[in-house]
Structure formats: C-alpha cells, structure tokens
Design a protein around this motif. Structure first.
Motif, PDB file in Angstrom:
ATOM      1  N   GLN A 191      33.276 -10.954  37.523  1.00 17.48           N
ATOM      2  CA  GLN A 191      34.477 -11.191  36.573  1.00 17.48           C
ATOM      3  C   GLN A 191      34.686 -10.801  35.609  1.00 17.48           C
ATOM      4  OE1 GLN A 191      37.826 -12.978  38.086  1.00 17.48           O
ATOM      5  NE2 GLN A 191      36.080 -12.702  40.131  1.00 17.48           N
ATOM      6  N   ARG A 192      33.499 -10.425  34.161  1.00 17.39           N
ATOM      7  CA  ARG A 192      33.873  -9.902  32.926  1.00 17.39           C
ATOM      8  C   ARG A 192      32.754  -8.972  33.163  1.00 17.39           C
ATOM      9  NH1 ARG A 192      35.094 -15.277  30.501  1.00 17.39           N
ATOM     10  NH2 ARG A 192      33.707 -13.973  28.901  1.00 17.39           N
ATOM     11  N   LEU A 193      33.654  -8.127  32.553  1.00 22.69           N
ATOM     12  CA  LEU A 193      32.266  -6.467  33.195  1.00 22.69           C
ATOM     13  C   LEU A 193      32.432  -5.845  31.212  1.00 22.69           C
ATOM     14  CD1 LEU A 193      34.871  -6.501  35.771  1.00 22.69           C
ATOM     15  CD2 LEU A 193      33.694  -4.113  36.019  1.00 22.69           C
ATOM     16  N   GLY A 194      30.923  -5.332  31.638  1.00 20.67           N
ATOM     17  CA  GLY A 194      30.865  -4.186  30.015  1.00 20.67           C
ATOM     18  C   GLY A 194      31.330  -3.140  30.189  1.00 20.67           C
ATOM     19  N   LEU A 195      31.778  -2.020  30.021  1.00 17.50           N
ATOM     20  CA  LEU A 195      31.976  -0.615  30.749  1.00 17.50           C
ATOM     21  C   LEU A 195      31.374   0.041  29.638  1.00 17.50           C
ATOM     22  CD1 LEU A 195      35.850  -0.427  31.939  1.00 17.50           C
ATOM     23  CD2 LEU A 195      33.408  -1.484  33.191  1.00 17.50           C
ATOM     24  N   TRP A 196      29.791   1.008  29.759  1.00 17.30           N
ATOM     25  CA  TRP A 196      30.044   2.142  28.544  1.00 17.30           C
ATOM     26  C   TRP A 196      29.278   2.774  29.265  1.00 17.30           C
ATOM     27  CZ3 TRP A 196      26.141   1.369  24.159  1.00 17.30           C
ATOM     28  CH2 TRP A 196      25.645   2.719  24.093  1.00 17.30           C
ATOM     29  N   ILE A 197      30.934   3.891  28.837  1.00 23.67           N
ATOM     30  CA  ILE A 197      31.500   5.679  28.548  1.00 23.67           C
ATOM     31  C   ILE A 197      30.785   6.372  28.080  1.00 23.67           C
ATOM     32  CG2 ILE A 197      33.551   6.808  29.957  1.00 23.67           C
ATOM     33  CD1 ILE A 197      34.840   3.328  29.823  1.00 23.67           C
ATOM     34  N   ASP A 198      30.617   7.245  28.583  1.00 24.36           N
ATOM     35  CA  ASP A 198      30.254   8.694  27.778  1.00 24.36           C
ATOM     36  C   ASP A 198      30.287   9.584  28.880  1.00 24.36           C
ATOM     37  OD1 ASP A 198      29.017  10.844  27.016  1.00 24.36           O
ATOM     38  OD2 ASP A 198      27.008   9.959  26.094  1.00 24.36           O
ATOM     39  N   ALA A 199      31.803   9.848  28.701  1.00 25.33           N
ATOM     40  CA  ALA A 199      32.110  10.915  30.030  1.00 25.33           C
ATOM     41  C   ALA A 199      32.756  12.461  30.155  1.00 25.33           C
ATOM     42  CB  ALA A 199      33.677  10.264  31.540  1.00 25.33           C
ATOM     43  N   GLU A 200      31.834  13.036  29.076  1.00 24.07           N
ATOM     44  CA  GLU A 200      31.644  14.238  28.155  1.00 24.07           C
ATOM     45  C   GLU A 200      33.935  14.989  28.757  1.00 24.07           C
ATOM     46  OE1 GLU A 200      29.664  15.971  26.843  1.00 24.07           O
ATOM     47  OE2 GLU A 200      28.886  13.991  26.787  1.00 24.07           O
ATOM     48  N   GLY A 201      34.238  13.553  27.618  1.00 24.91           N
ATOM     49  CA  GLY A 201      35.911  14.258  27.657  1.00 24.91           C
ATOM     50  C   GLY A 201      36.274  13.894  28.807  1.00 24.91           C
ATOM     51  N   ALA A 202      36.256  13.553  29.327  1.00 26.48           N
ATOM     52  CA  ALA A 202      36.886  12.843  30.759  1.00 26.48           C
ATOM     53  C   ALA A 202      37.702  11.696  31.089  1.00 26.48           C
ATOM     54  CB  ALA A 202      36.339  13.464  32.005  1.00 26.48           C
ATOM     55  N   GLU A 203      37.518  10.548  29.361  1.00 23.25           N
ATOM     56  CA  GLU A 203      37.144   9.296  29.293  1.00 23.25           C
ATOM     57  C   GLU A 203      38.567   8.448  29.583  1.00 23.25           C
ATOM     58  OE1 GLU A 203      37.328  11.418  25.421  1.00 23.25           O
ATOM     59  OE2 GLU A 203      36.138  11.531  27.097  1.00 23.25           O
ATOM     60  N   TYR A 204      39.861   9.886  29.385  1.00 24.70           N
ATOM     61  CA  TYR A 204      40.414   9.202  29.559  1.00 24.70           C
ATOM     62  C   TYR A 204      40.713   8.687  30.481  1.00 24.70           C
ATOM     63  CZ  TYR A 204      45.759   7.922  29.040  1.00 24.70           C
ATOM     64  OH  TYR A 204      47.308   8.032  29.243  1.00 24.70           O
ATOM     65  N   ALA A 205      40.572  10.066  32.038  1.00 31.87           N
ATOM     66  CA  ALA A 205      40.772   9.567  33.389  1.00 31.87           C
ATOM     67  C   ALA A 205      39.986   8.324  34.157  1.00 31.87           C
ATOM     68  CB  ALA A 205      40.236  10.823  33.707  1.00 31.87           C
ATOM     69  N   VAL A 206      38.977   8.344  32.994  1.00 26.11           N
ATOM     70  CA  VAL A 206      38.293   7.096  33.680  1.00 26.11           C
ATOM     71  C   VAL A 206      39.007   5.658  33.848  1.00 26.11           C
ATOM     72  CG1 VAL A 206      35.969   5.601  33.585  1.00 26.11           C
ATOM     73  CG2 VAL A 206      36.206   7.816  33.112  1.00 26.11           C
ATOM     74  N   LEU A 207      39.419   5.837  32.484  1.00 28.16           N
ATOM     75  CA  LEU A 207      39.956   4.783  31.682  1.00 28.16           C
ATOM     76  C   LEU A 207      41.246   4.367  32.433  1.00 28.16           C
ATOM     77  CD1 LEU A 207      39.307   5.064  28.148  1.00 28.16           C
ATOM     78  CD2 LEU A 207      38.634   3.252  29.327  1.00 28.16           C
ATOM     79  N   GLU A 208      42.549   5.264  32.830  1.00 29.47           N
ATOM     80  CA  GLU A 208      43.196   5.411  33.895  1.00 29.47           C
ATOM     81  C   GLU A 208      42.997   4.601  34.576  1.00 29.47           C
ATOM     82  OE1 GLU A 208      46.250   8.447  33.118  1.00 29.47           O
ATOM     83  OE2 GLU A 208      44.501   9.872  34.218  1.00 29.47           O
ATOM     84  N   GLY A 209      41.970   4.595  35.777  1.00 33.70           N
ATOM     85  CA  GLY A 209      41.142   4.188  36.501  1.00 33.70           C
ATOM     86  C   GLY A 209      40.384   2.158  36.657  1.00 33.70           C
TER      87      GLY A 209
END
Length: 265
Positions: free
Chosen positions: A135-153
């Motif tokens: 229910q309570r997520l933490g996200l560590w995102i290092d997607a090498e430029g593809a972070e916007y697509a990660v966040l859309e999901g």
C-alpha cells in the motif's frame, strides 16, 4: 542549495512507513541491498533489463539471501517488448563508469554493443497483479533517460506511491527523452510534489525527490525538520563524509551505515 537527495529519500522511506521499494534500473543491486537494510520487512523489487547485468544479479547470493526479487524487465508505459540498447563497455571492471548506461533510448555519445529485445511492464499492472497487498511504495528510478515512460506506468497506483527519487535532465541526453519540467508536471498530476533536488540551471542532469502530498501533510513538522537537517549537512559538507569513507575506509563506512540503517525512524 543542492540537497543530498539520496539521504532525504532514504529518510522518507522510513518516515512514510513504506512497505514496498522498487529499484528501477538496478544495475548491480547495490542500492537495493542498502534499501533492504533500511526496511528489513518491506518487499524489495529490483528491475534490470540489461541481460548481462540481470544474469549477474540473478546469480548474486547476497540479493537472494536478502529477499530481493530480481526482475528482467524494462519498466515502461506498456506491457510488451522493446529494443534495449546495451552499452559497449567492460562489464567485468567494477570501476567502469558506463556499466549502468544501457537504456531503451539511444545515446549518441555511447557505443551500443547490441540492441536486444526485452520484456517491458507497467509498474502499476505488475504491482496490482503480483503484489496487490502493498500500500505504501517508494520508487528509486534510474532509467537512463526513459524515466517519463516509467512514470506514465504508475498511474494506476499513484495514490500508493509515498515518495520517489528520480534521475532526470534539463537538456536531452538521449533521443526522445522527456525533460524535467515534463516529469514534474506529470508527477504533480499524480499528487506527488517536488521536495528537493541536486539540479542547477548549469547542469545537464541530476536527481529529484518527490513526496506524496497527503503523506507530506501527515508528516507535518517532522518533514520540515528533516529537510533542514539534510540542508544543514549539505551546507557544512558533512554529508560528503560517507562517500569519502567508502573510498578510503570501507570498514568504517560499513559500520556507520549499519548504525544509520538501524537507527529508529
């Protein structure tokens, strides 16, 4: 003043009582191991699409013993397949700076070893189908430029995301990359507000910490207190001590980290 975004994010994970951490673009799993130490009871998911790195992570006994689920997916806006551009570098050299630079997006300044077809997934669909109880997520995102697509999901679980740490850019480093203003606008539409960053106008890229608006309100004074503590550490340069110790005295660094990881939230 630039903030120590890593320290702030790790503090927020415990303050927000996160029960699932997603390390997206894990590389070698080292960050996932540290996050596991911070939250020993949480679900920890490490996503790494580079098949060379995933193979090593899957065989790493430390990750397995730490109950870290290693997954060979490129987290993106849709479930399916996509071409993943594997950087041509020495993956056997622990000091090689380009080990974690492979991406769904092309970087003209890097040589591609090969473009391989990988599985993609939306994080919201993955969480709701595989870990519906978190229910309570933490996200560590290092997607090498593809972070916007990660966040859309993450649209389907936006209310469950308590905090996230994302690498982003002021100017495009890769073909088709969305920039920080677009990332911030998307996250604000999810109810996630920017808390601190290590970006300046002269930088090409950097990191930003976002926090769930409702979680921030619930933390109240505690959130502001931690922000000022971390700003004070940055101003005094004391926040650089761990990095120096990691290079010059690893036993002392490990000791201090273990103390910090066990310190009550």
């Amino acid at each position: 003043m630039r903030a120590n975004t890593r320290l702030l994010f790790k503090t927020l994970l415990r303050q927000c009582k996160v029960d699932c951490i997603c390390d997206i673009g894990s590389c070698d799993g080292s960050d996932a191991l540290k996050l596991r130490q911070l939250l020993p009871e949480a679900t920890v998911l490490a996503f790494e699409a580079n098949p060379l790195l995933y193979k090593r992570m899957a065989a790493n006994p430390n990750l397995r013993e730490s109950r870290i689920e290693v997954l060979p997916y490129a987290v993106s806006r849709a479930e399916g397949t996509a071409l993943f551009h594997v950087t041509d570098t020495d993956y056997d050299d622990p000091n090689e700076p380009h080990t974690g630079t492979s991406s769904l997006l092309v970087h003209k300044g890097l040589t591609t070893k090969e473009a391989v077809e990988v599985k993609t997934c939306r994080l919201d669909e993955f969480i709701l189908s595989r870990h519906p109880d978190v229910q309570r997520l933490g996200l560590w995102i290092d997607a090498e430029g593809a972070e916007y697509a990660v966040l859309e999901g993450i649209a389907g679980i936006q209310s469950r995301v308590m905090t996230l740490h994302v690498e982003t850019a002021w100017t495009p480093m890769r073909e088709g990359q969305k920039l920080y203003p677009e990332v911030e606008c998307l996250l604000k539409s999810y109810g996630l507000i920017p808390l601190a960053n290590n970006l300046s106008k002269g930088d090409v890229w950097g990191d930003v910490v976002f926090v769930n608006e409702k979680a921030a309100a619930a933390l109240g004074v505690r959130l502001h207190l931690w922000r000022w503590i971390i700003r004070g550490l940055a101003w005094s340069r004391l926040d650089l001590i761990p990095a120096v110790l990691m290079r010059r005295c690893r036993p002392l660094y490990r000791l201090l980290w273990s103390v910090y990881a066990k310190f009550p939230a």
